[in-house]
Every structure is written in C-alpha cells, then in structure tokens.
Design a protein around this motif. Structure first.
Motif, PDB file in Angstrom:
ATOM      1  N   ASN A  17     -39.441  23.739  -8.460  1.00  0.00           N
ATOM      2  CA  ASN A  17     -39.556  23.454  -9.888  1.00  0.00           C
ATOM      3  C   ASN A  17     -40.737  22.525 -10.169  1.00  0.00           C
ATOM      4  OD1 ASN A  17     -37.436  25.064 -10.745  1.00  0.00           O
ATOM      5  ND2 ASN A  17     -35.924  23.430 -10.546  1.00  0.00           N
ATOM      6  N   PHE A  18     -40.911  21.504  -9.326  1.00  0.00           N
ATOM      7  CA  PHE A  18     -42.064  20.613  -9.488  1.00  0.00           C
ATOM      8  C   PHE A  18     -43.368  21.390  -9.334  1.00  0.00           C
ATOM      9  CE2 PHE A  18     -39.206  17.025  -7.878  1.00  0.00           C
ATOM     10  CZ  PHE A  18     -39.022  16.491  -9.146  1.00  0.00           C
ATOM     11  N   SER A  25     -49.524  17.086  -4.304  1.00  0.00           N
ATOM     12  CA  SER A  25     -49.813  16.807  -2.904  1.00  0.00           C
ATOM     13  C   SER A  25     -48.470  16.664  -2.195  1.00  0.00           C
ATOM     14  CB  SER A  25     -50.628  15.523  -2.766  1.00  0.00           C
ATOM     15  OG  SER A  25     -49.854  14.383  -3.097  1.00  0.00           O
ATOM     16  N   ALA A  26     -48.499  16.792  -0.875  1.00  0.00           N
ATOM     17  CA  ALA A  26     -47.264  16.653  -0.097  1.00  0.00           C
ATOM     18  C   ALA A  26     -46.664  15.262  -0.311  1.00  0.00           C
ATOM     19  CB  ALA A  26     -47.540  16.908   1.380  1.00  0.00           C
ATOM     20  N   LYS A  27     -47.517  14.248  -0.371  1.00  0.00           N
ATOM     21  CA  LYS A  27     -47.026  12.874  -0.574  1.00  0.00           C
ATOM     22  C   LYS A  27     -46.353  12.726  -1.940  1.00  0.00           C
ATOM     23  CE  LYS A  27     -48.473   8.078  -0.977  1.00  0.00           C
ATOM     24  NZ  LYS A  27     -49.591   7.169  -1.164  1.00  0.00           N
ATOM     25  N   GLU A  28     -46.987  13.268  -2.973  1.00  0.00           N
ATOM     26  CA  GLU A  28     -46.394  13.211  -4.324  1.00  0.00           C
ATOM     27  C   GLU A  28     -45.029  13.895  -4.344  1.00  0.00           C
ATOM     28  OE1 GLU A  28     -49.217  13.587  -8.153  1.00  0.00           O
ATOM     29  OE2 GLU A  28     -49.309  15.271  -6.787  1.00  0.00           O
ATOM     30  N   LEU A  29     -44.995  15.070  -3.745  1.00  0.00           N
ATOM     31  CA  LEU A  29     -43.753  15.839  -3.719  1.00  0.00           C
ATOM     32  C   LEU A  29     -42.654  15.065  -2.997  1.00  0.00           C
ATOM     33  CD1 LEU A  29     -42.971  18.563  -4.857  1.00  0.00           C
ATOM     34  CD2 LEU A  29     -43.628  19.605  -2.689  1.00  0.00           C
ATOM     35  N   VAL A  40     -34.152  11.760   3.694  1.00  0.00           N
ATOM     36  CA  VAL A  40     -35.575  11.867   4.015  1.00  0.00           C
ATOM     37  C   VAL A  40     -35.822  13.037   4.968  1.00  0.00           C
ATOM     38  CG1 VAL A  40     -37.522  10.661   5.082  1.00  0.00           C
ATOM     39  CG2 VAL A  40     -35.931   9.407   3.632  1.00  0.00           C
ATOM     40  N   GLU A  41     -34.900  13.257   5.912  1.00  0.00           N
ATOM     41  CA  GLU A  41     -35.059  14.336   6.884  1.00  0.00           C
ATOM     42  C   GLU A  41     -35.063  15.703   6.199  1.00  0.00           C
ATOM     43  OE1 GLU A  41     -32.417  12.066   7.157  1.00  0.00           O
ATOM     44  OE2 GLU A  41     -33.525  10.722   8.481  1.00  0.00           O
ATOM     45  N   LEU A  42     -34.130  15.906   5.273  1.00  0.00           N
ATOM     46  CA  LEU A  42     -34.077  17.190   4.565  1.00  0.00           C
ATOM     47  C   LEU A  42     -35.291  17.369   3.656  1.00  0.00           C
ATOM     48  CD1 LEU A  42     -30.290  17.618   3.613  1.00  0.00           C
ATOM     49  CD2 LEU A  42     -31.622  18.868   5.338  1.00  0.00           C
ATOM     50  N   ILE A  43     -35.740  16.292   3.049  1.00  0.00           N
ATOM     51  CA  ILE A  43     -36.934  16.366   2.199  1.00  0.00           C
ATOM     52  C   ILE A  43     -38.134  16.777   3.050  1.00  0.00           C
ATOM     53  CG2 ILE A  43     -38.583  14.993   0.858  1.00  0.00           C
ATOM     54  CD1 ILE A  43     -36.127  13.384  -0.184  1.00  0.00           C
ATOM     55  N   ASP A  44     -38.309  16.135   4.202  1.00  0.00           N
ATOM     56  CA  ASP A  44     -39.417  16.472   5.098  1.00  0.00           C
ATOM     57  C   ASP A  44     -39.334  17.926   5.553  1.00  0.00           C
ATOM     58  OD1 ASP A  44     -40.523  13.936   4.904  1.00  0.00           O
ATOM     59  OD2 ASP A  44     -39.606  13.210   6.767  1.00  0.00           O
ATOM     60  N   GLU A  45     -38.136  18.365   5.856  1.00  0.00           N
ATOM     61  CA  GLU A  45     -37.934  19.753   6.295  1.00  0.00           C
ATOM     62  C   GLU A  45     -38.268  20.738   5.171  1.00  0.00           C
ATOM     63  OE1 GLU A  45     -34.329  22.559   8.055  1.00  0.00           O
ATOM     64  OE2 GLU A  45     -34.105  20.373   8.137  1.00  0.00           O
ATOM     65  N   ALA A  46     -37.840  20.418   3.958  1.00  0.00           N
ATOM     66  CA  ALA A  46     -38.124  21.292   2.814  1.00  0.00           C
ATOM     67  C   ALA A  46     -39.630  21.376   2.560  1.00  0.00           C
ATOM     68  CB  ALA A  46     -37.400  20.774   1.572  1.00  0.00           C
ATOM     69  N   ILE A  47     -40.308  20.246   2.608  1.00  0.00           N
ATOM     70  CA  ILE A  47     -41.754  20.238   2.374  1.00  0.00           C
ATOM     71  C   ILE A  47     -42.480  20.997   3.482  1.00  0.00           C
ATOM     72  CG2 ILE A  47     -43.804  18.762   2.234  1.00  0.00           C
ATOM     73  CD1 ILE A  47     -42.037  16.711   0.740  1.00  0.00           C
ATOM     74  N   ALA A  48     -42.060  20.803   4.722  1.00  0.00           N
ATOM     75  CA  ALA A  48     -42.666  21.538   5.836  1.00  0.00           C
ATOM     76  C   ALA A  48     -42.518  23.043   5.644  1.00  0.00           C
ATOM     77  CB  ALA A  48     -42.039  21.103   7.158  1.00  0.00           C
ATOM     78  N   GLY A  49     -41.365  23.479   5.158  1.00  0.00           N
ATOM     79  CA  GLY A  49     -41.145  24.901   4.883  1.00  0.00           C
ATOM     80  C   GLY A  49     -42.045  25.418   3.774  1.00  0.00           C
ATOM     81  N   LEU A  50     -42.227  24.597   2.749  1.00  0.00           N
ATOM     82  CA  LEU A  50     -43.103  25.001   1.639  1.00  0.00           C
ATOM     83  C   LEU A  50     -44.556  25.111   2.111  1.00  0.00           C
ATOM     84  CD1 LEU A  50     -41.600  22.751  -1.180  1.00  0.00           C
ATOM     85  CD2 LEU A  50     -41.404  25.238  -0.988  1.00  0.00           C
ATOM     86  N   ILE A  51     -44.968  24.187   2.948  1.00  0.00           N
ATOM     87  CA  ILE A  51     -46.332  24.225   3.486  1.00  0.00           C
ATOM     88  C   ILE A  51     -46.509  25.458   4.369  1.00  0.00           C
ATOM     89  CG2 ILE A  51     -47.941  23.063   5.061  1.00  0.00           C
ATOM     90  CD1 ILE A  51     -46.760  20.370   3.988  1.00  0.00           C
ATOM     91  N   GLU A  52     -45.511  25.721   5.204  1.00  0.00           N
ATOM     92  CA  GLU A  52     -45.564  26.876   6.113  1.00  0.00           C
ATOM     93  C   GLU A  52     -45.700  28.184   5.344  1.00  0.00           C
ATOM     94  OE1 GLU A  52     -42.523  29.080   9.156  1.00  0.00           O
ATOM     95  OE2 GLU A  52     -42.521  26.878   9.146  1.00  0.00           O
ATOM     96  N   HIS A  53     -45.040  28.281   4.207  1.00  0.00           N
ATOM     97  CA  HIS A  53     -45.103  29.500   3.386  1.00  0.00           C
ATOM     98  C   HIS A  53     -46.214  29.433   2.333  1.00  0.00           C
ATOM     99  CE1 HIS A  53     -40.972  29.879   5.040  1.00  0.00           C
ATOM    100  NE2 HIS A  53     -41.366  31.150   5.133  1.00  0.00           N
ATOM    101  N   ASN A  54     -47.081  28.449   2.462  1.00  0.00           N
ATOM    102  CA  ASN A  54     -48.232  28.266   1.574  1.00  0.00           C
ATOM    103  C   ASN A  54     -47.831  28.095   0.100  1.00  0.00           C
ATOM    104  OD1 ASN A  54     -50.980  27.829   1.288  1.00  0.00           O
ATOM    105  ND2 ASN A  54     -51.389  29.969   0.794  1.00  0.00           N
ATOM    106  N   LEU A  55     -46.658  27.541  -0.133  1.00  0.00           N
ATOM    107  CA  LEU A  55     -46.221  27.261  -1.499  1.00  0.00           C
ATOM    108  C   LEU A  55     -46.673  25.874  -1.934  1.00  0.00           C
ATOM    109  CD1 LEU A  55     -42.661  28.801  -1.223  1.00  0.00           C
ATOM    110  CD2 LEU A  55     -44.661  29.761  -2.395  1.00  0.00           C
ATOM    111  N   GLN A  56     -46.893  25.006  -0.960  1.00  0.00           N
ATOM    112  CA  GLN A  56     -47.488  23.695  -1.226  1.00  0.00           C
ATOM    113  C   GLN A  56     -48.736  23.605  -0.360  1.00  0.00           C
ATOM    114  OE1 GLN A  56     -48.156  20.720   0.728  1.00  0.00           O
ATOM    115  NE2 GLN A  56     -49.031  19.880  -1.132  1.00  0.00           N
TER     116      GLN A  56
END
Length: 158
Positions: A17-18, A25-29, A40-56
């Motif tokens: 949604n954001f 940026s990953a830091k902002e997110l 924090v662990e789930l947030i990091d995992e979610a962001i890593a997944g978004l980066i992997e799929h080129n969504l972030q």
C-alpha cells in the motif's frame, strides 16, 4: 504499534500500500512499517521479499526522488543530503546525481530567473541576497556563480 497478532502477509500488504502511493527507499519503508508493526524480523523479511521481486527498488526510488526535487527547483547539494537521510547508498546517489551535469546550471538559472524575474542585481548587497537564495535552495557554489556569469552567445548579464 499494533497489539493484535499479524503475519508476514499483513506486513507485505501494508508495504505494498505504501509503495502504491509512491516509491520508497528500503529504509523509509522499514521505518513506516516499524511504526505500524512490532516485529523487526518480519518487517525485514517482507522488505527482502519485495526487493527480490523488484517491487521495492532503491534505484527506482532515487531516480524518482531526484526528478521530483528537480521539478521543485532544488539543487544537488540538498538532494544529496535528503537521499543520504533516506538511506540511499552513496553509489546510487553518485549514479543519479552528477552535479557536474549542465542540468544543474540550467536549473539554478531557471530558479533564479523565476524568483527575481531576471533582474540584474543593482549592487553587491542585492547580488549577495540572490546568491543566498540559491544557496538555500541547495545549489552548489559553482552553479550559483554560473548564474551570475554571462553564457556564451548571451549579452553580459552581470
């Protein structure tokens, strides 16, 4: 923070949604999600997944951010500072923010021209005022100086 239980998909949905509103940026997110979720662990995992799929992408964010701030008439100095604060790597900043590029000289002149309607400063005090204005907008000294020097093919401005 949310006290109820939440899952990785809840965090990912919130992050999406954001990102649907604008690039982040990953830091902002991470900061925004950290205000909403406590894991924090789930947030990091979610962001890593978004980066992997080129969504972030910090690269996409950097490009969009530089473009937006240029449209707002901001100079390279202030944009560099803001990008650093948003967690963008120095390598990406250098890639998207070449302050030797002619675009910064043109932008400084355009911002100056809109603000002062192209009026030649009458004296040193007025010139200093105009230079301070450009400095406050984040332009480098060389960009500011170029505004007050006639370009080839123009009549001498100053």
């Amino acid at each position: 923070m949310q006290q109820a239980s939440f899952t990785l998909s809840d965090i990912r949905f919130s992050a999406m949604n954001f990102l649907a509103l604008r690039e982040h940026s990953a830091k902002e997110l991470k900061e925004k999600l950290g205000r909403k979720f406590s894991s924090v662990e789930l947030i990091d995992e979610a962001i890593a997944g978004l980066i992997e799929h080129n969504l972030q992408s910090d690269e996409r964010f950097c490009q969009a951010f530089v473009s937006m701030r240029q449209r707002q008439g901001k100079g390279s100095v202030v944009i560099k500072i803001e990008l650093r604060e948003k967690g963008v790597s120095p390598e990406l900043i250098a890639q998207f923010l070449d302050d030797t590029d002619d675009v910064w000289f043109e932008l400084a002149r355009d911002v100056w021209s809109r603000k002062f309607r192209g009026a030649t400063p009458a004296d040193a005090r007025e010139r200093a005022k105009q230079m301070r204005f450009l400095h406050s907008r984040g332009f480098a000294s060389r960009h500011i100086q170029a505004v007050f020097v006639a370009s080839p093919g123009e009549k001498g401005d100053f």
